[in-house]
Enzyme design. Structure first.
Site, PDB file in Angstrom:
ATOM      1  N   ASP A 225      -3.614  26.485 -34.267  1.00 28.86           N
ATOM      2  CA  ASP A 225      -3.951  25.481 -33.251  1.00 28.86           C
ATOM      3  C   ASP A 225      -4.084  26.169 -31.877  1.00 28.86           C
ATOM      4  OD1 ASP A 225      -4.020  22.284 -33.153  1.00 28.86           O
ATOM      5  OD2 ASP A 225      -3.020  22.963 -31.344  1.00 28.86           O
ATOM      6  N   TYR A 372      -5.704  20.390 -23.037  1.00 31.47           N
ATOM      7  CA  TYR A 372      -7.077  20.079 -23.461  1.00 31.47           C
ATOM      8  C   TYR A 372      -8.016  20.027 -22.266  1.00 31.47           C
ATOM      9  CZ  TYR A 372      -5.210  19.138 -28.077  1.00 31.47           C
ATOM     10  OH  TYR A 372      -4.602  19.290 -29.287  1.00 31.47           O
ATOM     11  N   HIS A 429      -3.077  22.122 -41.587  1.00 31.93           N
ATOM     12  CA  HIS A 429      -3.114  22.597 -40.212  1.00 31.93           C
ATOM     13  C   HIS A 429      -1.783  23.190 -39.730  1.00 31.93           C
ATOM     14  CE1 HIS A 429      -4.662  22.774 -36.162  1.00 31.93           C
ATOM     15  NE2 HIS A 429      -3.638  22.082 -35.717  1.00 31.93           N
TER      16      HIS A 429
END
Ligand SMILES: *[C@@H]1O[C@H](CO)[C@@H](O)[C@H](O)[C@H]1NC(C)=O
Ligand SMILES: *[C@@H]1O[C@H](CO)[C@@H](O)[C@H](O)[C@H]1NC(C)=O
Ligand SMILES: *[C@@H]1O[C@H](CO)[C@@H](O)[C@H](O)[C@H]1NC(C)=O
Length: 475
Positions: A225, A372, A429
């Protein structure tokens, strides 16, 4: 028929040449920005032992909120998790959190491995630092520093099971790891930047400085990630400090050429991906709709992090609902059709709640999602740091339920020295959290290869060993 195909092929290859990516090769010099509040100016550089010890008032307050929680809205009939988290299931989790989850017990477990805090570029950075336990008969074993980085919505909780595996010597390996696992700035017990601009590349500068502070001039990096972006930046920006990098979410360069090959692959898949992995990329239409369906959170977090952060962090129910939905879908996208979201397939409720607690007790959801915005800002985009080539040895571990698939053929322009690309048998993930043993095996395998290359390169007969193992596919 053949004639037309040949013509189409020649034209497309011609276009591919026009669209071929020009990876950035000149390494930019990122500033050593001071990210902390003014009062941290002149903070000591000492490395302070750290123990998680949340005050009773914070836990009492949480329990009161859990007790006084608002009634959740009933889900639609048979919707399972397809409209987002199932409120039926969330209700059970909140009940468990309030009545069964025992923080003092869980806190003691999280304190099992040694933790520290040190101030880097104005921010107090929290990290685990776990040294291997070496039995006397293996006293000549090499100890290699390994920096492992987590992502969102994870935390250092994800590493609790892999820490002992990485730090335990193996009979067939002449090295073992000393692991440094920091909380990303703005996550858990690491302070958040107080001014804009701290994206994954800037975090990599902080982590490089953290490693230097600890006395490690050169080390290995691992991550998934955001941790994979940070690890990749470390390898790209500081090749003199990184022996090699192992990623469990490899990202290629999002160039026109990459896009072009992806599109072309929709017609001639064999040019892009082996047939056994075809369904991980194609048909294009269903993959695009899957990405649209699952990436709404990203758009919000990349544009209005403080708004979504405020809403999510306002209640334990909001925080748990938002985070747990990801632990269902990102472990396996099929799980959203199950009433229980498949959450307990790979995790215990206690460990899922440990991760949520790290966000709750530090109130760090908002600062975590700002990452982000920093990454997808125009300012960051202009730096082209994501297009920087990585020349140190790298490995990609591809877990079958990873969110999106980058075939090996589209990675060589970024990773010029990709010496390992493995498809793992299980997992999604959250590799370290779901399949710690598989991930650790893959890391040991990669580092073995790099150590062998290091041995050969130190031998003057083979001046080029370790430069390029596999010829990159040039298009
Ligand atoms: C946490 O702090 C309290 C009060 O200072 C102390 O009594 C307790 O022993 C500490 N717990 C841990 C795990 O350090
Ligand atoms: C929580 O765990 C601690 C430590 O094991 C124990 O002393 C305590 O009684 C437990 N609390 C509850 C409510 O079960
Ligand atoms: C960060 O942004 C860049 C564009 O600037 C993009 O290519 C990259 O995929 C993003 N990284 C992540 C981990 O989403």
């Amino acid at each position: 028929m053949w004639k037309t195909t040949t013509v189409i092929l020649v034209i497309t290859i011609g276009i591919a040449f026009l669209f071929r990516s020009n990876p950035v090769t000149e390494i930019p010099n990122l500033p050593e920005t001071f990210w902390g509040p003014e009062k941290n100016k002149g903070a000591s550089k000492e490395i302070r032992p750290f123990v998680i010890n949340i005050s009773k008032s914070v836990i009492d307050d949480l329990n009161e909120r859990l007790a006084k929680r608002r009634e959740l809205v009933e889900p639609l009939e048979d919707a399972a998790w397809t409209y987002g988290i199932s409120s039926t299931y969330l209700k059970d989790i909140l009940e468990y959190w309030q009545t069964k989850y025992n923080w003092s017990q869980r806190q003691a477990l999280l304190n099992k491995y040694p933790q520290y805090v040190t101030n880097v570029q104005g921010l107090d950075i929290h990290f685990y630092h776990v040294k291997p336990h070496i039995p006397p008969e293996r006293k000549n074993i090499k100890v290699l520093p390994l920096l492992i980085s987590h992502g969102w919505p994870g935390s250092v909780v994800e590493f609790q099971k892999i820490l002992p595996i990485l730090t335990t010597p193996r009979p067939d390996k002449d090295f073992v790891f000393e692991v440094i696992a920091p909380s990303l700035p703005g996550y858990g017990f690491s302070q958040a930047a107080v001014r804009p601009g701290m994206g994954p590349a800037q975090i990599s500068v902080v982590f490089k400085n953290l490693m230097l502070r600890l006395g490690f001039k050169k080390f290995y990096v691992q991550g998934g990630d955001w941790g994979s972006a940070i690890s990749a930046h470390l390898a790209a920006l500081f090749p003199d400090n990184v022996f090699g990098g192992h990623l469990n979410m490899c990202m290629g360069i999002m160039s026109k050429s990459n896009l072009f090959w992806r599109l072309l692959g929709a017609f001639i898949p064999s040019l892009v991906v082996e047939s056994e992995h075809y369904s991980k990329m194609y048909p294009l239409g269903s993959h695009l709709s899957y990405i649209l369906e699952e990436s709404g959170y990203m758009h919000l977090q990349a544009t209005k992090p403080d708004t979504i952060g405020t809403a999510v962090a306002a209640s334990p129910a909001g925080l748990a609902g938002y985070i747990l939905e990801k632990f269902s879908t990102w472990t396996n996208k099929e799980y959203k059709s199950r009433a229980d979201g498949g959450l307990l397939e790979k995790f215990t409720l206690d460990e899922l709640l440990d991760n949520i607690m790290l966000y709750w007790v530090t109130n760090s959801l908002t600062t975590s999602v700002r990452l982000y915005s920093e990454n997808f800002s125009a300012k960051h985009y202009k730096t082209k740091i994501d297009e920087l080539q990585i020349n140190v040895p790298m490995a990609c571990a591809v877990f079958p339920h990873e969110l999106f698939y980058q075939p090996e053929s589209l990675l060589h322009d970024k990773y010029t020295n990709l010496i390992q690309f493995n498809h793992l048998s299980r997992g999604g993930h959250f590799a370290a959290f779901e399949e710690p043993a598989l991930l650790a095996d893959d890391v040991f395998e990669f580092v073995s290869k790099v150590e062998d290359i290091k041995k050969k390169t130190s031998n003057k007969d083979m001046p080029n060993a370790g430069k390029k193992i596999k010829k990159p596919i040039k298009i």
